[in-house]
Design a protein around this motif. Structure first.
Motif, PDB file in Angstrom:
ATOM      1  N   VAL A  52       0.867  -1.179   0.000  1.00 20.27           N
ATOM      2  CA  VAL A  52       0.000   0.000   0.000  1.00 20.27           C
ATOM      3  C   VAL A  52       0.906   1.233   0.000  1.00 20.27           C
ATOM      4  O   VAL A  52       1.661   1.449   0.938  1.00 20.27           O
ATOM      5  CB  VAL A  52      -0.939   0.022   1.221  1.00 20.27           C
ATOM      6  N   ALA A  53       0.827   2.004  -1.065  1.00 21.33           N
ATOM      7  CA  ALA A  53       1.674   3.192  -1.168  1.00 21.33           C
ATOM      8  C   ALA A  53       1.062   4.341  -0.384  1.00 21.33           C
ATOM      9  O   ALA A  53       1.748   5.026   0.373  1.00 21.33           O
ATOM     10  CB  ALA A  53       1.855   3.586  -2.629  1.00 21.33           C
ATOM     11  N   VAL A  54      -0.232   4.561  -0.564  1.00 23.47           N
ATOM     12  CA  VAL A  54      -0.946   5.616   0.166  1.00 23.47           C
ATOM     13  C   VAL A  54      -2.271   5.021   0.657  1.00 23.47           C
ATOM     14  O   VAL A  54      -3.073   4.564  -0.151  1.00 23.47           O
ATOM     15  CB  VAL A  54      -1.242   6.846  -0.735  1.00 23.47           C
ATOM     16  N   PRO A  55      -2.480   4.978   1.970  1.00 25.34           N
ATOM     17  CA  PRO A  55      -3.723   4.371   2.467  1.00 25.34           C
ATOM     18  C   PRO A  55      -4.947   5.279   2.318  1.00 25.34           C
ATOM     19  O   PRO A  55      -4.826   6.514   2.330  1.00 25.34           O
ATOM     20  CB  PRO A  55      -3.425   4.098   3.944  1.00 25.34           C
ATOM     21  N   ALA A  56      -6.115   4.642   2.162  1.00 24.73           N
ATOM     22  CA  ALA A  56      -7.387   5.378   2.119  1.00 24.73           C
ATOM     23  C   ALA A  56      -7.494   6.253   3.359  1.00 24.73           C
ATOM     24  O   ALA A  56      -7.040   5.880   4.430  1.00 24.73           O
ATOM     25  CB  ALA A  56      -8.553   4.390   2.075  1.00 24.73           C
ATOM     26  N   GLY A  57      -8.087   7.415   3.203  1.00 25.18           N
ATOM     27  CA  GLY A  57      -8.263   8.318   4.334  1.00 25.18           C
ATOM     28  C   GLY A  57      -7.166   9.364   4.425  1.00 25.18           C
ATOM     29  O   GLY A  57      -7.284  10.306   5.204  1.00 25.18           O
ATOM     30  N   THR A  58      -6.102   9.183   3.625  1.00 19.91           N
ATOM     31  CA  THR A  58      -5.001  10.142   3.652  1.00 19.91           C
ATOM     32  C   THR A  58      -5.399  11.426   2.930  1.00 19.91           C
ATOM     33  O   THR A  58      -6.049  11.386   1.894  1.00 19.91           O
ATOM     34  CB  THR A  58      -3.772   9.543   2.933  1.00 19.91           C
ATOM     35  N   VAL A  59      -4.990  12.551   3.488  1.00 16.58           N
ATOM     36  CA  VAL A  59      -5.196  13.830   2.806  1.00 16.58           C
ATOM     37  C   VAL A  59      -4.068  13.983   1.785  1.00 16.58           C
ATOM     38  O   VAL A  59      -2.889  13.821   2.118  1.00 16.58           O
ATOM     39  CB  VAL A  59      -5.164  14.999   3.808  1.00 16.58           C
ATOM     40  N   MET A  60      -4.440  14.267   0.541  1.00 14.64           N
ATOM     41  CA  MET A  60      -3.454  14.275  -0.539  1.00 14.64           C
ATOM     42  C   MET A  60      -2.661  15.578  -0.552  1.00 14.64           C
ATOM     43  O   MET A  60      -3.166  16.638  -0.925  1.00 14.64           O
ATOM     44  CB  MET A  60      -4.147  14.047  -1.882  1.00 14.64           C
ATOM     45  N   GLY A  61      -1.418  15.466  -0.110  1.00 12.38           N
ATOM     46  CA  GLY A  61      -0.488  16.596  -0.141  1.00 12.38           C
ATOM     47  C   GLY A  61       0.613  16.305  -1.147  1.00 12.38           C
ATOM     48  O   GLY A  61       0.512  15.355  -1.924  1.00 12.38           O
ATOM     49  N   PRO A  62       1.671  17.102  -1.114  1.00  9.60           N
ATOM     50  CA  PRO A  62       2.742  16.928  -2.103  1.00  9.60           C
ATOM     51  C   PRO A  62       3.339  15.518  -2.137  1.00  9.60           C
ATOM     52  O   PRO A  62       3.503  14.938  -3.214  1.00  9.60           O
ATOM     53  CB  PRO A  62       3.787  17.951  -1.649  1.00  9.60           C
ATOM     54  N   ALA A  63       3.666  14.953  -0.971  1.00  6.73           N
ATOM     55  CA  ALA A  63       4.314  13.640  -0.954  1.00  6.73           C
ATOM     56  C   ALA A  63       3.365  12.564  -1.480  1.00  6.73           C
ATOM     57  O   ALA A  63       3.755  11.680  -2.252  1.00  6.73           O
ATOM     58  CB  ALA A  63       4.770  13.300   0.461  1.00  6.73           C
ATOM     59  N   GLU A  64       2.109  12.648  -1.080  1.00  5.52           N
ATOM     60  CA  GLU A  64       1.136  11.628  -1.469  1.00  5.52           C
ATOM     61  C   GLU A  64       0.883  11.670  -2.974  1.00  5.52           C
ATOM     62  O   GLU A  64       0.819  10.642  -3.646  1.00  5.52           O
ATOM     63  CB  GLU A  64      -0.193  11.855  -0.725  1.00  5.52           C
ATOM     64  N   ILE A  65       0.739  12.879  -3.500  1.00  7.40           N
ATOM     65  CA  ILE A  65       0.500  13.030  -4.942  1.00  7.40           C
ATOM     66  C   ILE A  65       1.746  12.572  -5.712  1.00  7.40           C
ATOM     67  O   ILE A  65       1.650  11.861  -6.723  1.00  7.40           O
ATOM     68  CB  ILE A  65       0.122  14.489  -5.273  1.00  7.40           C
ATOM     69  N   GLY A  66       2.906  12.907  -5.185  1.00  5.61           N
ATOM     70  CA  GLY A  66       4.155  12.466  -5.804  1.00  5.61           C
ATOM     71  C   GLY A  66       4.242  10.948  -5.858  1.00  5.61           C
ATOM     72  O   GLY A  66       4.656  10.376  -6.869  1.00  5.61           O
ATOM     73  N   ARG A 113     -16.215  18.768   6.313  1.00  7.22           N
ATOM     74  CA  ARG A 113     -15.128  17.780   6.370  1.00  7.22           C
ATOM     75  C   ARG A 113     -15.684  16.353   6.327  1.00  7.22           C
ATOM     76  O   ARG A 113     -15.062  15.465   5.750  1.00  7.22           O
ATOM     77  CB  ARG A 113     -14.248  18.027   7.602  1.00  7.22           C
ATOM     78  N   LEU A 114     -16.863  16.145   6.926  1.00  7.88           N
ATOM     79  CA  LEU A 114     -17.525  14.834   6.800  1.00  7.88           C
ATOM     80  C   LEU A 114     -17.830  14.541   5.330  1.00  7.88           C
ATOM     81  O   LEU A 114     -17.557  13.450   4.833  1.00  7.88           O
ATOM     82  CB  LEU A 114     -18.842  14.829   7.579  1.00  7.88           C
ATOM     83  N   LEU A 115     -18.401  15.520   4.635  1.00  2.86           N
ATOM     84  CA  LEU A 115     -18.730  15.350   3.209  1.00  2.86           C
ATOM     85  C   LEU A 115     -17.476  15.017   2.412  1.00  2.86           C
ATOM     86  O   LEU A 115     -17.514  14.237   1.461  1.00  2.86           O
ATOM     87  CB  LEU A 115     -19.324  16.641   2.633  1.00  2.86           C
ATOM     88  N   ALA A 116     -16.369  15.651   2.795  1.00  2.49           N
ATOM     89  CA  ALA A 116     -15.124  15.502   2.038  1.00  2.49           C
ATOM     90  C   ALA A 116     -14.335  14.264   2.453  1.00  2.49           C
ATOM     91  O   ALA A 116     -13.220  14.054   1.979  1.00  2.49           O
ATOM     92  CB  ALA A 116     -14.260  16.745   2.221  1.00  2.49           C
ATOM     93  N   GLY A 117     -14.917  13.436   3.345  1.00  2.63           N
ATOM     94  CA  GLY A 117     -14.294  12.160   3.702  1.00  2.63           C
ATOM     95  C   GLY A 117     -13.194  12.246   4.745  1.00  2.63           C
ATOM     96  O   GLY A 117     -12.502  11.265   4.986  1.00  2.63           O
ATOM     97  N   HIS A 118     -13.040  13.408   5.387  1.00  2.00           N
ATOM     98  CA  HIS A 118     -11.993  13.531   6.404  1.00  2.00           C
ATOM     99  C   HIS A 118     -12.335  12.690   7.625  1.00  2.00           C
ATOM    100  O   HIS A 118     -13.506  12.592   8.016  1.00  2.00           O
ATOM    101  CB  HIS A 118     -11.848  14.991   6.862  1.00  2.00           C
ATOM    102  N   ARG A 119     -11.292  12.126   8.242  1.00  2.00           N
ATOM    103  CA  ARG A 119     -11.499  11.407   9.505  1.00  2.00           C
ATOM    104  C   ARG A 119     -11.321  12.353  10.676  1.00  2.00           C
ATOM    105  O   ARG A 119     -11.978  12.224  11.685  1.00  2.00           O
ATOM    106  CB  ARG A 119     -10.535  10.242   9.589  1.00  2.00           C
ATOM    107  N   ALA A 120     -10.404  13.300  10.533  1.00  2.00           N
ATOM    108  CA  ALA A 120     -10.205  14.300  11.582  1.00  2.00           C
ATOM    109  C   ALA A 120     -11.088  15.503  11.266  1.00  2.00           C
ATOM    110  O   ALA A 120     -10.887  16.188  10.266  1.00  2.00           O
ATOM    111  CB  ALA A 120      -8.742  14.715  11.632  1.00  2.00           C
ATOM    112  N   LEU A 121     -12.096  15.720  12.108  1.00  2.19           N
ATOM    113  CA  LEU A 121     -13.080  16.772  11.809  1.00  2.19           C
ATOM    114  C   LEU A 121     -12.786  18.068  12.544  1.00  2.19           C
ATOM    115  O   LEU A 121     -13.198  19.128  12.107  1.00  2.19           O
ATOM    116  CB  LEU A 121     -14.484  16.309  12.205  1.00  2.19           C
ATOM    117  N   TRP A 122     -12.076  17.947  13.665  1.00  2.70           N
ATOM    118  CA  TRP A 122     -12.009  19.093  14.589  1.00  2.70           C
ATOM    119  C   TRP A 122     -10.659  19.758  14.581  1.00  2.70           C
ATOM    120  O   TRP A 122      -9.637  19.153  14.320  1.00  2.70           O
ATOM    121  CB  TRP A 122     -12.358  18.614  16.014  1.00  2.70           C
TER     122      TRP A 122
END
Ligand code: AMP
Ligand code: MG
Length: 409
Positions: free
Chosen positions: A150-164, A319-328
């Protein structure tokens, strides 16, 4: 509607209960396939697995010479040069070397790379200044990422490293939760668009601009609707159009008890209101409804109330709509630099500046906390949560500070 509304239809509920109700009705949006340039800040909906080994061939880590490590000769014949992107069909044997650039595949027979700094070359012969170990300066197959991993797990927020990483795997797209499209509708006969002249009794519409900015910073795509006049017909038409275009709708104004406060009755006629009064300050008339499956938040008209209720309820819902796990937002415990007046009948969110001094967070107010005074949010990096049931808070007492921005050091 030309009578004052009575509040009895909407029981007062706590902030915590209000959030539970919102959370029970807001689900992540259906995932979509997005391109590498479109996914920044979005949440990955499915694990991205590596379909390949990275690197897919043993690659040189340095500019130097590919050699046989077990060879003990100090001088070796240079067979040629291999650049990144080439794959020469040569075999390196004892007594020979191939000039090789960073990222080029290790040629057959070679098992190490000696950096150019540790050599000198003349007349087709390279002289080694030291011996090398097997595997030295070679990135083995799959050493960065193994096939199937698994290179990038589900639930990850896509930043520079993840997109790379996704790009490294050769994937042009990934499945993400889309950014919620949020329609912002300002209601009120008194509202005038900034840039236009103001008539008697009129005010400028600041909420729709402030809320659109808040939506964008919360990771949404803000859509700003035309100002809605205070008639049932206009409000109904705007809301119906909004739910076609957006994943979430915010209205400002028109949720209190005035004769022209029509948001609640219109939402009632179009869909279902889940709550219409919350024991918070500011923002008591905060309303939550669903119209044809689209969540609608009726925010109060006072500028501070609309932004604070956005922060505390709409942002986590987005953030719920956008699939985030960390809401607060992060919270810290902070000590009050001064006493606070607080009525114990509701949870209050006071605008404050937090600074960190000698390892302790200190909170000081941004001045008068009137719901109309937008300046109380200017420079505020925290909302102090003073819970229902607590009375006045003395200087030096510890309170919970919700960090809406970085604390000053
Ligand atoms: P309402 O709840 O509609 O009675 O609004 C309460 C008050 O909030 C109004 O009297 C205005 O002073 C203010 N207000 C309402 N909408 C806006 C807006 N879009 N921009 C700035 N202030 C507003
Ligand atoms: Mg109004």
């Amino acid at each position: 509607m030309d009578e004052f509304h009575t509040e009895s239809a909407y029981p007062m509920i706590s902030f915590e209960r209000a959030w539970e109700i919102v959370a029970a009705h807001v689900r992540p949006l259906p995932p979509v396939e997005a391109g590498l340039r479109e996914m920044v800040g979005c949440v990955l909906a499915e694990d991205v697995r590596s379909q390949v080994d990275v690197p897919s061939f043993p690659a040189s880590r340095m500019d130097g010479y590919a050699v046989v490590a077990a060879d003990t000769s100090w001088e070796r014949e240079v067979l040629g040069e291999e650049d990144a992107g080439e794959a020469l069909d040569v075999v390196v044997r004892p007594g020979t070397a191939l000039r090789i650039m960073t990222g080029a595949p290790l040629p057959h027979g070679a098992d190490a790379v000696i950096p150019v700094e540790d050599t000198s070359e003349e007349g087709g012969i390279v002289r080694l200044k030291r011996m090398v170990r097997p595997g030295e300066n070679v990135r083995p197959i799959g050493s960065d990422l193994a096939k199937g991993e698994v290179a990038v797990p589900a639930g990850t927020v896509m930043g520079p490293a993840e997109i790379g990483l996704v790009a490294t795997l050769g994937l042009a797209t990934a499945r993400i939760y889309p950014k919620p499209r949020v329609m912002v509708l300002a209601t009120g006969d008194e509202l005038v668009q900034p840039g236009q002249p103001l008539g008697p009794g009129q005010i400028y519409d600041s909420n729709s601009f402030a809320l659109c900015a808040a939506v964008e910073l919360a990771g949404g795509m803000a859509l700003r609707g035309e100002r809605v006049i205070d008639t049932e017909e206009a409000l109904r038409a705007s809301l119906l159009q909004a739910i076609e275009q957006a994943d979430l709708v915010i209205t400002s104004g028109g949720v209190s008890m005035g004769t022209r406060d029509l948001v609640k009755p219109v939402l009632e006629s179009l869909g279902r209101i889940y709550f219409g009064r919350v024991a918070i300050k500011p923002g008591k008339p905060l309303t939550f409804a669903q119209v044809r499956g689209v969540p609608v938040f009726g925010l109060p008209g006072f500028p501070v109330s609309s932004l604070v209720t956005f922060e505390m309820v709409v942002r986590p819902a987005m953030r719920l709509l956008a699939g985030h796990r960390a809401l607060w937002r992060p919270e810290v415990q902070a000590r009050l630099s001064h006493p606070l007046r607080h009525d114990d009948d509701r949870t209050e969110f006071q605008r404050a500046v937090i600074i960190r001094r000698d390892g302790t967070y200190w909170a000081s107010t941004t001045g008068a906390q009137a719901s109309s005074r937008l300046k109380s949010l200017l420079g505020a990096n925290a909302l102090l949560r003073i819970p229902q049931g607590v009375g006045d808070v003395p200087e030096g007492a510890t309170v919970t500070a919700i960090l809406i921005d970085q604390p000053e050091q």
